[in-house]
Motif scaffolding. Structure first.
Motif, mmCIF file in Angstrom:
data_model
loop_
_atom_site.group_PDB
_atom_site.id
_atom_site.type_symbol
_atom_site.label_atom_id
_atom_site.label_comp_id
_atom_site.label_asym_id
_atom_site.label_seq_id
_atom_site.Cartn_x
_atom_site.Cartn_y
_atom_site.Cartn_z
ATOM 1 N N ARG A 177 0.846 -1.186 0.000
ATOM 2 C CA ARG A 177 0.000 0.000 0.000
ATOM 3 C C ARG A 177 0.889 1.247 0.000
ATOM 4 N N ALA A 178 0.611 2.160 -0.945
ATOM 5 C CA ALA A 178 1.442 3.355 -1.102
ATOM 6 C C ALA A 178 0.655 4.617 -0.804
ATOM 7 N N GLY A 179 -0.350 4.513 0.069
ATOM 8 C CA GLY A 179 -1.132 5.684 0.435
ATOM 9 C C GLY A 179 -2.295 5.917 -0.501
ATOM 10 N N GLY A 180 -2.772 7.147 -0.534
ATOM 11 C CA GLY A 180 -3.928 7.501 -1.346
ATOM 12 C C GLY A 180 -3.526 8.220 -2.622
ATOM 13 N N TRP A 181 -4.500 8.352 -3.507
ATOM 14 C CA TRP A 181 -4.216 9.060 -4.762
ATOM 15 C C TRP A 181 -5.392 9.928 -5.219
ATOM 16 N N LEU A 182 -6.534 9.781 -4.559
ATOM 17 C CA LEU A 182 -7.703 10.586 -4.897
ATOM 18 C C LEU A 182 -7.812 11.776 -3.940
ATOM 19 N N PRO A 183 -8.394 12.884 -4.384
ATOM 20 C CA PRO A 183 -8.520 14.049 -3.495
ATOM 21 C C PRO A 183 -9.516 13.794 -2.382
ATOM 22 N N GLY A 184 -9.321 14.456 -1.274
ATOM 23 C CA GLY A 184 -10.297 14.403 -0.197
ATOM 24 C C GLY A 184 -11.451 15.355 -0.466
ATOM 25 N N HIS A 185 -12.322 15.481 0.510
ATOM 26 C CA HIS A 185 -13.491 16.354 0.386
ATOM 27 C C HIS A 185 -13.063 17.811 0.241
ATOM 28 N N VAL A 186 -13.651 18.477 -0.755
ATOM 29 C CA VAL A 186 -13.407 19.905 -0.948
ATOM 30 C C VAL A 186 -14.638 20.647 -0.431
ATOM 31 N N PRO A 187 -14.531 21.389 0.650
ATOM 32 C CA PRO A 187 -15.724 22.021 1.232
ATOM 33 C C PRO A 187 -16.282 23.126 0.352
ATOM 34 N N GLY A 215 -8.474 6.876 -1.752
ATOM 35 C CA GLY A 215 -8.179 5.904 -2.787
ATOM 36 C C GLY A 215 -7.091 4.941 -2.362
ATOM 37 N N SER A 216 -6.890 3.911 -3.156
ATOM 38 C CA SER A 216 -5.942 2.859 -2.828
ATOM 39 C C SER A 216 -4.873 2.784 -3.913
ATOM 40 N N ALA A 217 -3.673 3.252 -3.591
ATOM 41 C CA ALA A 217 -2.532 3.153 -4.490
ATOM 42 C C ALA A 217 -1.620 2.039 -4.007
ATOM 43 N N LEU A 218 -1.160 1.212 -4.934
ATOM 44 C CA LEU A 218 -0.256 0.117 -4.604
ATOM 45 C C LEU A 218 0.984 0.220 -5.465
ATOM 46 N N ARG A 219 2.098 -0.233 -4.897
ATOM 47 C CA ARG A 219 3.382 -0.063 -5.580
ATOM 48 C C ARG A 219 4.225 -1.300 -5.379
ATOM 49 N N LEU A 224 6.160 -0.838 -10.664
ATOM 50 C CA LEU A 224 4.763 -1.083 -11.033
ATOM 51 C C LEU A 224 3.874 -0.345 -10.042
ATOM 52 N N VAL A 225 2.895 0.406 -10.562
ATOM 53 C CA VAL A 225 1.934 1.116 -9.726
ATOM 54 C C VAL A 225 0.525 0.758 -10.176
ATOM 55 N N VAL A 226 -0.341 0.524 -9.208
ATOM 56 C CA VAL A 226 -1.749 0.232 -9.460
ATOM 57 C C VAL A 226 -2.592 1.251 -8.697
ATOM 58 N N LEU A 227 -3.492 1.918 -9.392
ATOM 59 C CA LEU A 227 -4.440 2.833 -8.766
ATOM 60 C C LEU A 227 -5.814 2.197 -8.817
ATOM 61 N N GLU A 228 -6.300 1.757 -7.665
ATOM 62 C CA GLU A 228 -7.580 1.034 -7.590
ATOM 63 C C GLU A 228 -8.729 2.003 -7.320
ATOM 64 N N LEU A 229 -9.847 1.763 -8.009
ATOM 65 C CA LEU A 229 -11.059 2.552 -7.797
ATOM 66 C C LEU A 229 -12.040 1.869 -6.859
ATOM 67 N N GLU A 230 -11.911 0.551 -6.704
ATOM 68 C CA GLU A 230 -12.934 -0.178 -5.949
ATOM 69 C C GLU A 230 -12.364 -1.018 -4.815
ATOM 70 N N GLU A 231 -11.157 -0.664 -4.376
ATOM 71 C CA GLU A 231 -10.572 -1.266 -3.174
ATOM 72 C C GLU A 231 -10.470 -2.781 -3.250
ATOM 73 N N ALA A 232 -10.077 -3.329 -4.409
ATOM 74 C CA ALA A 232 -9.857 -4.773 -4.499
ATOM 75 C C ALA A 232 -8.693 -5.163 -3.584
ATOM 76 N N PRO A 233 -8.767 -6.323 -2.935
ATOM 77 C CA PRO A 233 -7.717 -6.725 -1.985
ATOM 78 C C PRO A 233 -6.474 -7.254 -2.703
ATOM 79 N N LEU A 234 -5.700 -6.356 -3.311
ATOM 80 C CA LEU A 234 -4.519 -6.766 -4.062
ATOM 81 C C LEU A 234 -3.316 -6.864 -3.138
ATOM 82 N N ARG A 235 -2.590 -7.959 -3.255
ATOM 83 C CA ARG A 235 -1.350 -8.134 -2.508
ATOM 84 C C ARG A 235 -0.186 -8.468 -3.435
ATOM 85 N N THR A 236 -0.521 -9.052 -4.587
ATOM 86 C CA THR A 236 0.506 -9.505 -5.525
ATOM 87 C C THR A 236 0.054 -9.235 -6.952
ATOM 88 N N ALA A 237 0.971 -8.804 -7.789
ATOM 89 C CA ALA A 237 0.725 -8.690 -9.219
ATOM 90 C C ALA A 237 1.489 -9.796 -9.922
#
Length: 577
Positions: free
Chosen positions: A348-358, A491-495, A551-564
Motif C-alpha cells: 500500500r502506497a497511500g492515497g491518490w484521490l482528493p479528499g473532500h473539498v468544502p 483511494g488505494s494506491a499500490l506499488r 509497477l503502480v496500481v491505482l484502484e477505484l474499488e478497493e480490491a484486496p490486491l497483494r501480488t501482481a
C-alpha cells in the motif's frame, strides 16, 4: 520522383497498372520505438503500403498546443514506411471513428458553444482548416510526386453513415488541394447505396468498407464508382472488444477466403487492421446505440499481427493468399516467444484521490468539458440540507460511472451502461460523487457529448445547489506514486518493484483485480476492469529497463490486491461460443 494517378480501370504508377495491398497501422496506438518493427513485419506479409488515420486529439489535446513529436511524430512514421520501400495512405479525418475517443476530435473542439460537428458550420470549418494545414505541412512534402511515398489522401471518413452536407465535403477538398495535396483523393463508405451517394462528391474516388460478401459489395461499389480501380479500403479482418463483452475473433480461413475473393476480382485492398495495438493512456472510445459500451484498452482486433506485434495464424493465411497475386518476401518473422512470467509483491502506497473539498461555487456540477479536463476522473461534492430519512438521489444522466458517498461512507455505484440514474441516499450532510468517463463515443450522433454529472442532481425531488468539482489527472497521480509520493488522501494506491535482466515485452495479468489503472515506470498502460474480457495489459519493451522497474496500481474499488503477476503472453478473454 514518380507519378501516381487513377486510370480508367486501375491505379497507375508511372503509367503502369498498380494494385494497392495495404494494411492499417495507427502510429498513435504503437510505441514509436516499435514502429519500424511493425512496418517491417507488415511488408513481410506481402503488403506494399501502410495506411494510417491521423488522430487530431493526439496532436492537439488543448487548443493551440499542436504537437508532432514522440508518439505523435507522423512525419517520422511516414518516413519509416518509406524506408521499407512501401507507399503510404493518409486518412486525416478530421473525424476518424477508429474506436478512438471522440472519433479523434478534440474535446475542446466539440464543447465549443454553438459548434456544428461534421458539417459546414463556420466555427467548425475554421478549426478544421487550421488542423488540416498542420497535417498537410507534414504530408505534402512526402507525396510521391516530390520523391516521397504518400499516394492517397482520404476526405472525411464514412461520411455517408452520418450526413449529406456536400458543401462540407467540398470545403474539405478545397482546403486539401489549396494546401498542396496533388495525389488522388478518396472517400470510404459501407457499400450501401444511400451511404455511397451521400458520402462523396464528383472528383473523389469512392471506396468501400466491409469484411465479407465480397462479390455483392464490389458490385454495389462499382454501381456508384463506374470507372477507376475497385478498392476495399477497410477490409475488416477482425473486430474490437468492449468492457463486459467477449473477445471477438474471426476465422483465419474465412478472412483469407474473403481476401482471396477481393484480390481475384482485381480489387485493391487495405486490411483493417494489419496491427491494432493498444488504447494506452485512456484513449479508447465507446459506442452507444441505445446502450453505452466503452472500448477495452487492448485494440488487438484479432489482426494478423497481435497486440504485441507477433504474427498469428491469420498472418500466415493472408501471406499465402497475397503470394498468389504479388511478390512476397522470402523472410518470415519469427513466432512469439514467451515473455518473462513472475510475481511482484505489492505494498500500500497511500492515497491518490482528493479528499473532500468544502463548499460549492456552481449551481450545477461542472462537466469535464466546462473544466477543460481531459483525464478520466472528476470528484464532485455538495453540502445537503438536513434530511433525517433515506431519500432518492437522482441524476439526469451519469457519464459514465459514479461512486456515491455520504459523510465519507460509500453508498453505491451508478452505471451509464446499465442506465442507472438513481439510488437511495441515507441521512447525511456531505455528498461526494466520483465520476469516471470511460471513453467518448466515437460513432454516430452522440459524438462530442459532454462528460460528468449531466443536468441538475436532486434529492427527494429537490434540486441540490452549490457544487464543487475537483479534476483528477490519472497520469499525474500514477507518476507521483511511481516516484514514491502520495498525491491524495483517499483511494488505494499500490506499488511494487521488479528486476529485469534486459528490457522486455511484458503482460500484466489483472485477473482477480477490481477496476482502475496500471503504470510501469510511470507510464500509464491503460484501464483494467474485472468485467473483462481482457485480462492482460500489454507493456511494450521500450517502457521497461534492465535492472529495477516500478509497477503502480491505482484502484477505484478497493480490491484486496497483494501480488501482481506478469504472464507469458496475451490473455484477451473469453471468445464467443
Amino acid at each position: 520522383m514518380a507519378d501516381f494517378r487513377i486510370g480508367e480501370q486501375d491505379f497507375l504508377l508511372d503509367g503502369a497498372p498498380h494494385r494497392i495491398i495495404a494494411g492499417a497501422l495507427h502510429y498513435f496506438r504503437v510505441h514509436p520505438d516499435l514502429w519500424a518493427d511493425r512496418i517491417r513485419k507488415a511488408r513481410l506479409m506481402g503488403l506494399n503500403a501502410i495506411e494510417t488515420y491521423v488522430a487530431w486529439n493526439a496532436h492537439e489535446p488543448r487548443r493551440g498546443e499542436w504537437g508532432a513529436s514522440g508518439g505523435a511524430d507522423l512525419g517520422r512514421f511516414l518516413d519509416l514506411v518509406a524506408a521499407e520501400g512501401m507507399h503510404a495512405i493518409v486518412r486525416p479525418g478530421p473525424y476518424i471513428c477508429a474506436e478512438w475517443t471522440n472519433g479523434g476530435l478534440p474535446a475542446w473542439l466539440t464543447s465549443t458553444p454553438g459548434i456544428g460537428v461534421r458539417r459546414s458550420e463556420p466555427q467548425y470549418l475554421a478549426e478544421i482548416e487550421r488542423y488540416l494545414r498542420h497535417v498537410y505541412d507534414i504530408v505534402v512534402p512526402r507525396q510521391i510526386d516530390r520523391g516521397g511515398n504518400v499516394v492517397l489522401v482520404q476526405i472525411e471518413n464514412e461520411y455517408g453513415a452520418y450526413g449529406d452536407d456536400a458543401e462540407y465535403l467540398a470545403e474539405l477538398v478545397r482546403i486539401t488541394r489549396d494546401a498542396g495535396v496533388v495525389v488522388p483523393l478518396t472517400t470510404v463508405d459501407q457499400p450501401e447505396p444511400a451511404m455511397l451517394a451521400a458520402g462523396s462528391l464528383p472528383g473523389l474516388h469512392r471506396t468501400g468498407s466491409f469484411g465479407s460478401r465480397v462479390e455483392e459489395r464490389l458490385a454495389t461499389l462499382r454501381a456508384h464508382q463506374p470507372t477507376g480501380p475497385l478498392m476495399c479500403s477497410e477490409f475488416w479482418d477482425g473486430w474490437f472488444d468492449w468492457w463486459g463483452g467477449v473477445h471477438h475473433t474471426t476465422s483465419a480461413a474465412d478472412a483469407a477466403a474473403s481476401l482471396d475473393a477481393l484480390l481475384s476480382a482485381g480489387a485493391s485492398v487495405n486490411i483493417y487492421m494489419v496491427h491494432g495495438g493498444t488504447n494506452a493512456d485512456l484513449t479508447s472510445g465507446a459506442n452507444d446505440k441505445g446502450r453505452y459500451l466503452p472500448i477495452t484498452t487492448s485494440y488487438d482486433y484479432d489482426a494478423p499481427l497481435d497486440e504485441a506485434g507477433d504474427p498469428t495464424e491469420k498472418f500466415h493465411a493472408f501471406r499465402e493468399v497475397i503470394a498468389r497475386y504479388a511478390p512476397v518476401p522470402d523472410e518470415v518473422p519469427p513466432p512469439a516467444s514467451p515473455a518473462p512470467a513472475f510475481d511482484v509483491p505489492l505494498a500500500r502506497a497511500g492515497g491518490w484521490l482528493p479528499g473532500h473539498v468544502p463548499g460549492g461555487v456552481d449551481p450545477a456540477p461542472a462537466t469535464f468539458d466546462a473544466l477543460g479536463h481531459t483525464s478520466a476522473l472528476v470528484s464532485y461534492s455538495a453540502e445537503l440540507a438536513a434530511h433525517d430519512e433515506t431519500a432518492l438521489l437522482t441524476f439526469d444522466e451519469v457519464r459514465d460511472t459514479a461512486w456515491v458517498r455520504i459523510d465519507g461512507a460509500p453508498v453505491g455505484r451508478l452505471s451509464r451502461t446499465l442506465h442507472e440514474r438513481a439510488l437511495a441516499l441515507p441521512p447525511g450532510r456531505r455528498l461526494e460523487v466520483l465520476v469516471e468517463e470511460q471513453g467518448r463515443v466515437n460513432y454516430g450522433p452522440r459524438i462530442g457529448e459532454e462528460k460528468g454529472l449531466i443536468g441538475l442532481p436532486a434529492i427527494g425531488g429537490r434540486v441540490i445547489a452549490g457544487w464543487s468539482a475537483t479534476p483528477v489527472d490519472v497520469a499525474s497521480a500514477g507518476a507521483a506514486v511511481s516516484r514514491g509520493e502520495q498525491p491524495g488522501p483517499a483511494g488505494s494506491a499500490l506499488r511494487g518493484e521488479f528486476d529485469l535482466g534486459a528490457p522486455s515485452d511484458l503482460f500484466l495479468d489483472t485477473s482477480g483485480w477490481g477496476r482502475g489503472y496500471a503504470f510501469v515506470n510511470g507510464a500509464l498502460l491503460g484501464r483494467y476492469w474485472s468485467t473483462g474480457p481482457q485480462r492482460t495489459l500489454y507493456v511494450p519493451r521500450p517502457l521497461t529497463r534492465a535492472g529495477s522497474n516500478t509497477l503502480v496500481v491505482l484502484e477505484l474499488e478497493e480490491a484486496p490486491l497483494r501480488t501482481a503477476r506478469f504472464a507469458e503472453g496475451l490473455l484477451l478473454g473469453q471468445l464467443e461460443e
